[in-house]
Write a protein that holds these residues in place. Structure first.
Motif, PDB file in Angstrom:
ATOM      1  N   GLY A 136      53.776 -36.927  -0.637  1.00  0.00           N
ATOM      2  CA  GLY A 136      53.990 -35.607  -0.061  1.00  0.00           C
ATOM      3  C   GLY A 136      54.446 -35.642   1.375  1.00  0.00           C
ATOM      4  N   VAL A 137      54.809 -36.821   1.884  1.00  0.00           N
ATOM      5  CA  VAL A 137      55.279 -36.907   3.255  1.00  0.00           C
ATOM      6  C   VAL A 137      56.615 -36.175   3.371  1.00  0.00           C
ATOM      7  N   GLY A 138      56.859 -35.643   4.564  1.00  0.00           N
ATOM      8  CA  GLY A 138      58.102 -34.915   4.779  1.00  0.00           C
ATOM      9  C   GLY A 138      58.251 -34.505   6.228  1.00  0.00           C
ATOM     10  N   PRO A 139      59.406 -33.979   6.601  1.00  0.00           N
ATOM     11  CA  PRO A 139      59.682 -33.681   8.004  1.00  0.00           C
ATOM     12  C   PRO A 139      58.894 -32.479   8.521  1.00  0.00           C
ATOM     13  N   LEU A 140      58.513 -32.573   9.784  1.00  0.00           N
ATOM     14  CA  LEU A 140      57.883 -31.467  10.493  1.00  0.00           C
ATOM     15  C   LEU A 140      58.886 -30.861  11.471  1.00  0.00           C
ATOM     16  N   PHE A 141      58.706 -29.560  11.722  1.00  0.00           N
ATOM     17  CA  PHE A 141      59.612 -28.846  12.614  1.00  0.00           C
ATOM     18  C   PHE A 141      58.802 -27.997  13.591  1.00  0.00           C
ATOM     19  N   ALA A 142      59.414 -27.703  14.721  1.00  0.00           N
ATOM     20  CA  ALA A 142      58.756 -26.867  15.723  1.00  0.00           C
ATOM     21  C   ALA A 142      58.298 -25.560  15.088  1.00  0.00           C
ATOM     22  N   ASN A 143      57.081 -25.157  15.439  1.00  0.00           N
ATOM     23  CA  ASN A 143      56.439 -23.924  15.001  1.00  0.00           C
ATOM     24  C   ASN A 143      55.874 -23.992  13.588  1.00  0.00           C
ATOM     25  N   ASP A 144      55.959 -25.148  12.918  1.00  0.00           N
ATOM     26  CA  ASP A 144      55.259 -25.296  11.647  1.00  0.00           C
ATOM     27  C   ASP A 144      53.763 -25.090  11.855  1.00  0.00           C
ATOM     28  N   GLU A 145      53.143 -24.353  10.946  1.00  0.00           N
ATOM     29  CA  GLU A 145      51.699 -24.152  10.971  1.00  0.00           C
ATOM     30  C   GLU A 145      51.048 -25.131  10.002  1.00  0.00           C
ATOM     31  N   LEU A 146      50.027 -25.832  10.481  1.00  0.00           N
ATOM     32  CA  LEU A 146      49.384 -26.886   9.713  1.00  0.00           C
ATOM     33  C   LEU A 146      47.935 -26.522   9.409  1.00  0.00           C
ATOM     34  N   CYS A 147      47.476 -26.925   8.235  1.00  0.00           N
ATOM     35  CA  CYS A 147      46.062 -26.845   7.897  1.00  0.00           C
ATOM     36  C   CYS A 147      45.647 -28.181   7.306  1.00  0.00           C
ATOM     37  N   LEU A 148      44.779 -28.883   8.011  1.00  0.00           N
ATOM     38  CA  LEU A 148      44.246 -30.166   7.564  1.00  0.00           C
ATOM     39  C   LEU A 148      42.846 -29.919   7.024  1.00  0.00           C
ATOM     40  N   ARG A 149      42.585 -30.404   5.820  1.00  0.00           N
ATOM     41  CA  ARG A 149      41.288 -30.102   5.197  1.00  0.00           C
ATOM     42  C   ARG A 149      40.649 -31.365   4.629  1.00  0.00           C
ATOM     43  N   LEU A 150      39.392 -31.599   5.024  1.00  0.00           N
ATOM     44  CA  LEU A 150      38.554 -32.613   4.397  1.00  0.00           C
ATOM     45  C   LEU A 150      37.517 -31.852   3.584  1.00  0.00           C
ATOM     46  N   ASP A 151      37.701 -31.831   2.272  1.00  0.00           N
ATOM     47  CA  ASP A 151      36.902 -30.970   1.403  1.00  0.00           C
ATOM     48  C   ASP A 151      35.406 -31.191   1.603  1.00  0.00           C
ATOM     49  N   LYS A 152      34.664 -30.085   1.627  1.00  0.00           N
ATOM     50  CA  LYS A 152      33.206 -30.046   1.781  1.00  0.00           C
ATOM     51  C   LYS A 152      32.741 -30.396   3.193  1.00  0.00           C
ATOM     52  N   HIS A 153      33.703 -30.612   4.114  1.00  0.00           N
ATOM     53  CA  HIS A 153      33.310 -30.995   5.472  1.00  0.00           C
ATOM     54  C   HIS A 153      33.941 -30.115   6.549  1.00  0.00           C
ATOM     55  N   PHE A 154      35.263 -29.981   6.581  1.00  0.00           N
ATOM     56  CA  PHE A 154      35.874 -29.151   7.613  1.00  0.00           C
ATOM     57  C   PHE A 154      37.337 -28.895   7.278  1.00  0.00           C
ATOM     58  N   SER A 155      37.899 -27.879   7.919  1.00  0.00           N
ATOM     59  CA  SER A 155      39.334 -27.645   7.903  1.00  0.00           C
ATOM     60  C   SER A 155      39.774 -27.291   9.315  1.00  0.00           C
ATOM     61  N   ILE A 156      41.001 -27.650   9.647  1.00  0.00           N
ATOM     62  CA  ILE A 156      41.535 -27.462  10.994  1.00  0.00           C
ATOM     63  C   ILE A 156      42.902 -26.809  10.892  1.00  0.00           C
ATOM     64  N   ASN A 157      43.109 -25.766  11.669  1.00  0.00           N
ATOM     65  CA  ASN A 157      44.427 -25.159  11.794  1.00  0.00           C
ATOM     66  C   ASN A 157      45.081 -25.653  13.075  1.00  0.00           C
ATOM     67  N   SER A 158      46.317 -26.052  12.970  1.00  0.00           N
ATOM     68  CA  SER A 158      47.053 -26.552  14.122  1.00  0.00           C
ATOM     69  C   SER A 158      48.499 -26.097  14.011  1.00  0.00           C
ATOM     70  N   LYS A 159      49.294 -26.500  14.988  1.00  0.00           N
ATOM     71  CA  LYS A 159      50.697 -26.043  15.012  1.00  0.00           C
ATOM     72  C   LYS A 159      51.574 -27.109  15.643  1.00  0.00           C
ATOM     73  N   VAL A 160      52.782 -27.237  15.139  1.00  0.00           N
ATOM     74  CA  VAL A 160      53.753 -28.142  15.735  1.00  0.00           C
ATOM     75  C   VAL A 160      54.359 -27.444  16.945  1.00  0.00           C
ATOM     76  N   GLN A 161      54.181 -28.055  18.113  1.00  0.00           N
ATOM     77  CA  GLN A 161      54.532 -27.410  19.377  1.00  0.00           C
ATOM     78  C   GLN A 161      55.994 -27.582  19.774  1.00  0.00           C
ATOM     79  N   GLY A 162      56.691 -28.489  19.101  1.00  0.00           N
ATOM     80  CA  GLY A 162      58.058 -28.778  19.523  1.00  0.00           C
ATOM     81  C   GLY A 162      58.137 -30.110  20.219  1.00  0.00           C
ATOM     82  N   GLU A 163      59.204 -30.334  20.947  1.00  0.00           N
ATOM     83  CA  GLU A 163      59.449 -31.642  21.536  1.00  0.00           C
ATOM     84  C   GLU A 163      58.849 -31.757  22.926  1.00  0.00           C
ATOM     85  N   LYS A 164      58.561 -33.005  23.299  1.00  0.00           N
ATOM     86  CA  LYS A 164      58.097 -33.257  24.662  1.00  0.00           C
ATOM     87  C   LYS A 164      59.021 -34.254  25.325  1.00  0.00           C
TER      88      LYS A 164
END
Length: 224
Positions: free
Chosen positions: A196-224
């Motif tokens: 399921g790997v694939g490209p990320l782009f600026a402003n993509d909204e991410l949700c990382l989830r470890l089932d039964k433990h936690f979920s995290i919402n994050s965002k791709v900020q763009g380039e630095k």
């Protein structure tokens, strides 16, 4: 912002920040996804401590790079005591906790380097290449080999994995790694990514989830 290890509540963990040892091709579906050979032993590479950043603060894509930057969501293991030539039972007592991390990969650059038989560091070890979550303490995890985890990008499921599908389980990985690299307190081990790997782009909204433990919402900020 300087990185330091945190628990899932955002409290500092009193361990130094060390290296990141990564395991490639530990899920058969991902090996097939990229048309790679299935390895006979764990494929190991490292990211420096400067690649670490807090995924809660957002994901920053590197600037001035040709090609795409891919997501690779992985279970992350935080080490609390030294491991060298360790048995699997030794490894069980050396884990502080479990989290999630993104092994950000400049895929086109990696493919170019691989085609020339060159190392991957330029594609995987840049500053900010390892956004990592907080860690849940190991005593909260009933079974390291029965952990489900997932990544959504813009509310669409992109990666879904389960540690029961690893070719090498966590304790086996730590034992084999410790025969090559001494693992020190504060080191992190990334255990491989499912398909399921694939490209990320600026402003993509991410949700990382470890089932039964936690979920995290994050965002791709763009380039630095």
């Amino acid at each position: 912002m300087e990185y330091f290890h945190k628990d899932i509540n955002g409290q500092p963990i009193q361990l130094p920040v060390g290296k990141v040892v990564c395991v490639g091709r530990n899920y058969v579906d991902h090996v097939k996804e990229l048309n790679n050979e299935v390895p006979d032993t764990p494929l190991l590479f490292m990211k420096p401590s400067t690649s670490l950043c807090d995924v809660n603060a957002g994901v920053t894509l590197p600037a001035d790079t040709l090609g795409s930057c891919h997501n690779e969501l992985e279970i992350a293991i935080l080490i609390k005591s030294p491991l060298k030539n360790a048995s699997q039972s030794d490894c069980q007592s050396a884990i502080w906790g479990v989290g999630l991390a993104l092994d950000l990969t400049l895929r086109d650059l990696q493919s170019k380097l691989k085609s020339k038989g060159l190392p991957w560091e330029r594609a995987k070890s840049f500053d900010g290449a390892c956004p990592v979550s907080g860690f849940t303490e190991i005593h909260n995890v009933a079974d390291l080999q029965a952990l489900s985890f997932s990544l959504e990008v813009n509310q669409q499921l992109k990666q879904q994995g389960d540690t029961s599908l690893m070719m090498w389980g966590v304790y086996s990985l730590l034992s084999q790694i410790s025969e090559v690299f001494t693992l020190l307190p504060g080191d992190i081990v990334l255990t491989g990514t499912p398909k399921g790997v694939g490209p990320l782009f600026a402003n993509d909204e991410l949700c990382l989830r470890l089932d039964k433990h936690f979920s995290i919402n994050s965002k791709v900020q763009g380039e630095k």
